[in-house]
Design a protein around this motif. Structure first.
Motif, short mmCIF file in Angstrom:
data_model
loop_
_atom_site.label_atom_id
_atom_site.label_comp_id
_atom_site.label_asym_id
_atom_site.label_seq_id
_atom_site.Cartn_x
_atom_site.Cartn_y
_atom_site.Cartn_z
N ALA A 178 0.85 -1.20 0.00
CA ALA A 178 0.00 0.00 0.00
C ALA A 178 0.88 1.24 0.00
O ALA A 178 0.57 2.23 -0.68
N VAL A 179 2.00 1.20 0.75
CA VAL A 179 2.91 2.36 0.76
C VAL A 179 3.55 2.49 -0.62
O VAL A 179 3.59 3.59 -1.20
N SER A 180 4.03 1.37 -1.21
CA SER A 180 4.66 1.42 -2.53
C SER A 180 3.70 2.02 -3.55
O SER A 180 4.08 2.84 -4.38
N ARG A 181 2.44 1.60 -3.47
CA ARG A 181 1.46 2.10 -4.44
C ARG A 181 1.25 3.59 -4.28
O ARG A 181 1.18 4.33 -5.25
N ALA A 182 1.18 4.04 -3.03
CA ALA A 182 0.98 5.48 -2.79
C ALA A 182 2.21 6.25 -3.28
O ALA A 182 2.08 7.34 -3.83
N LEU B 257 -5.30 3.96 -2.32
CA LEU B 257 -5.96 2.69 -1.98
C LEU B 257 -6.97 2.95 -0.89
O LEU B 257 -6.69 3.68 0.06
N HIS B 258 -8.17 2.34 -1.00
CA HIS B 258 -9.19 2.55 0.04
C HIS B 258 -9.55 1.23 0.69
O HIS B 258 -10.04 0.32 0.03
N GLY B 259 -9.31 1.14 1.99
CA GLY B 259 -9.81 0.01 2.79
C GLY B 259 -9.60 -1.38 2.24
O GLY B 259 -10.57 -2.11 2.08
N LEU C 204 -2.61 -9.52 12.94
CA LEU C 204 -3.63 -8.53 13.28
C LEU C 204 -4.42 -8.21 12.02
O LEU C 204 -3.84 -7.75 11.02
N PRO C 205 -5.73 -8.46 12.01
CA PRO C 205 -6.51 -8.10 10.81
C PRO C 205 -6.66 -6.58 10.73
O PRO C 205 -6.98 -5.94 11.73
N VAL C 206 -6.39 -6.02 9.56
CA VAL C 206 -6.46 -4.56 9.40
C VAL C 206 -7.15 -4.18 8.10
O VAL C 206 -7.18 -4.96 7.15
N LEU C 207 -7.66 -2.95 8.08
CA LEU C 207 -8.09 -2.33 6.82
C LEU C 207 -6.99 -1.34 6.48
O LEU C 207 -6.59 -0.51 7.31
N CYS C 208 -6.51 -1.41 5.26
CA CYS C 208 -5.32 -0.66 4.90
C CYS C 208 -5.69 0.38 3.83
O CYS C 208 -6.27 0.04 2.80
N GLN D 79 -6.26 0.34 10.04
CA GLN D 79 -7.36 0.32 11.01
C GLN D 79 -7.53 -1.10 11.54
O GLN D 79 -7.72 -2.04 10.77
N ASP D 80 -7.42 -1.24 12.84
CA ASP D 80 -7.54 -2.55 13.51
C ASP D 80 -8.99 -3.02 13.39
O ASP D 80 -9.90 -2.35 13.85
N ILE D 81 -9.21 -4.18 12.74
CA ILE D 81 -10.59 -4.67 12.59
C ILE D 81 -10.79 -5.99 13.33
O ILE D 81 -11.63 -6.80 12.94
N THR D 82 -10.00 -6.20 14.39
CA THR D 82 -10.12 -7.43 15.17
C THR D 82 -11.55 -7.63 15.65
O THR D 82 -12.11 -8.72 15.53
N LEU D 83 -12.14 -6.55 16.16
CA LEU D 83 -13.47 -6.65 16.74
C LEU D 83 -14.50 -7.02 15.68
O LEU D 83 -15.33 -7.91 15.89
#
Ligand code: ADP
Length: 556
Positions: free
Chosen positions: A261-265, A271-273, A286-290, A310-314
């Motif tokens: 995601a960083v390389s793409r930016a 990139l969205h979510g 850790l599951p995340v939205l990037c 964004q931490d999406i564990t919950l």
């Protein structure tokens, strides 16, 4: 000896030269003003030098003292930038050229009092000569330097022009310094905001790929220290991971690495979510939205990239629980349904049997009884699921009415006795209940449902049968506290499970597969009891049995 102060052109030029050399080397407002005032006081024989700067950050623009030698506490430190009320200021604001008053007590001046009023409140009666250097940067008035002399002063127009250049130079340098400080402050403020964000945020430089900023949440997510992370290339955590990989060789690499995601930016794309997992050096995930985006200057030049994790564990946990629940629920619904269909088939067979064939009449009774009990179980499950969804939407309503709690217990006993042959369900009431009775404003249906749930569990989790006690006691003095309990002699519950028993979807991991359930019964019970201002807890010994306690406040 002269009885007035004058400045030579050569000295003024030397001052300008020193000014250009010394003042512009700093970006610190205080340092610039101190140097400037020192340079002026070296060539001007003043009794006081004051450097005022405008402050437009307040709702009302102000002038405040930056530097003053010697310090004069009685001199106003802050004055409103209101030229209409301050004549000297109005001259400086209207005209960038230096303003000179040769002698405030000039005996030939027709109106000396007016002169003094002109310079108030910037000076006093001890001052004879006064020089005001307006500090103009381009079109903006940035402040003024006021030099007060003990004796009258005299300066040529040329000298005044040179001093004016000093003023312009000082104003420009102060304005740059101010801009620099404002930028720094803004950056600091932005950093404070980012530091507090609940998402992980990483900012990377475009050319070097070095992490310029990372907030504590991001370091926590990646299990890296900020000191190791900031200042290193953004792919550095992958190297750390690679080194740790030896210990976690079985660990699967996610398909989409957050570093992509960083390389793409950095290549200009947003990139969205995107959902992915962050793999930490210790192997945990850790599951995340990037999300990521390029950072550009106002001219469109790419300067870096911002990454938001964004931490999406919950959410993932909820998703998992929902899926498990649906699987369990369909299984649980199917079991009584299959029995109902089976007995319905049996009834069909009986109906189509020729009358000449003798049929055992008790078969009809068994089929009908089983259909009705399985249908009840279906209704019970459906009700529990509906209650769960009402609770999720916060729509569980109570219909409170005066209710005899002893009647509720008797009803629960009757209902549950019908479902078992191996258990003996008894009601135990203390003398106080017999003496006072117990009629409370409760939702009778909900309380019955809650107690049915608990007794149903007591039956289910005592597979070898045994006594089940439903008890009630009035505690303390009137107004009493009502204590209810349901005691079984079944499997019991491990102590470490107590805190989880009343959670949504919780089922003991030790349970035999034959003991079906949805893991929502006790959750619903707790909701009903707490909505009656009561409490619920369990005491249990594994292998010996459990007692569920409920307390309710006495109300009339
Ligand atoms: P379910 O019974 O459908 O699994 P509950 O929410 O009613 O869901 O109960 C949650 C868990 O608590 C059960 O799965 C079981 O592990 C445990 N439990 C509840 N009541 C008892 C009991 N009387 N004896 C032993 N374990 C119990």
């Amino acid at each position: 000896m002269h009885d007035y102060f004058s400045l030579q052109t050569s000295t003024a030029l030397e001052l300008l030269h020193k000014f250009i050399q010394a003042v512009h080397s700093s970006l610190d407002t205080l340092q610039i003003s101190t140097v400037a005032v020192r340079l002026f006081s070296e060539v001007l024989d003043t009794r006081m030098l004051t450097l005022y700067q405008t402050d437009t950050t307040q709702s009302q623009p102000l002038l405040h003292i930056l530097t003053q030698v010697p310090l004069e506490p009685r001199c106003p430190q802050i004055v409103p930038l209101a030229p209409e009320h301050l004549p000297l200021l109005s001259k400086a604001v209207q005209n960038p050229t230096p303003y000179l008053i040769a002698d405030l007590r000039d005996p030939y001046d027709p109106a000396p009092v007016e002169l003094v009023e002109l310079v108030a409140p910037f000076t006093d009666r001890k001052t004879r000569g006064l020089l005001c250097l307006p500090l103009w940067c381009g079109e903006a008035f940035g402040g003024m330097l006021i030099a007060q002399f003990k004796i009258p002063i005299c300066m040529t127009a040329h000298v005044l022009t040179i001093l004016g250049s000093c003023g312009r130079h000082l104003a420009t340098t102060l304005s740059h310094a101010h801009l620099h400080q404002t930028t720094l402050q803004e950056r600091l403020r932005l950093r404070e905001v980012l530091d507090q964000m609940p998402e992980g945020i990483i900012i990377t430089e475009a050319t070097s790929g070095i992490v310029q900023y990372a907030n504590p949440v991001s370091a926590n997510m990646l299990h890296l220290s900020l000191a190791d992370f900031v200042g290193a290339p953004y792919y550095h955590p992958l190297d750390v991971l690679q080194q740790a990989r030896g210990q976690h060789a079985e660990q699967q690499q996610p398909l989409f690495l957050w570093t992509f995601a960083v390389s793409r930016a950095l290549s200009g794309k947003t990139l969205h979510g995107v959902e992915t997992v962050v793999v930490r050096p210790d192997g945990t995930q850790l599951p995340v939205l990037c999300s990521s985006a390029p950072l550009r200057t106002s001219q469109g030049l790419l300067t870096g990239a911002i990454l938001i994790l964004q931490d999406i564990t919950l959410q993932k946990q909820l998703e998992y629980e929902r899926n498990t629940f649906l699987t369990l629920a369909s299984h649980e619904l199917r079991t009584p349904l299959t029995a109902v269909l089976g007995y319905a088939d049996l009834l069909n067979e009986i109906a189509s049997t020729p009358q000449s064939d003798p049929i055992d009449p008790s078969l009809l009774g068994i089929a009908a009884q089983n259909i009705s009990s399985q249908a009840e179980q279906l209704a019970f499950l459906i009700d529990a699921m509906l209650d769960l969804s009402s609770l999720d939407c916060d729509q569980l309503m109570l219909h409170i009415e005066p209710t005899n709690i002893v009647d509720v217990l008797k009803q629960v006993q009757a209902t549950q006795t019908k479902t078992t042959e191996r258990h003996c369900i008894r009601i135990v009431l203390d003398d106080q209940v017999h003496a006072h009775g117990c009629t409370l404003p409760v939702d009778a249906q909900r309380l019955t449902q809650a107690l049915n749930n608990i007794v149903n569990n007591a039956i289910k989790y005592s597979p070898n049968g045994g006594d089940i006690e439903i008890g009630m006691r009035l505690e303390g003095q009137p107004p009493f506290q009502i204590r209810l309990w349901v005691k079984d002699h079944g499997l019991g519950i491990a102590q470490d499970e107590f805190p989880h028993l009343f959670e949504r979807f919780y089922r003991s991991p030790k349970l035999d597969a034959s003991l079906s359930g949805l893991g929502i019964g006790l959750y619903l019970v707790k909701q009903v009891i707490t909505r009656h201002d009561g409490q619920i807890w369990v005491e249990s010994i594994e292998g010996k049995g459990s007692t569920f306690f409920i307390t309710l406040p006495w109300k009339t």
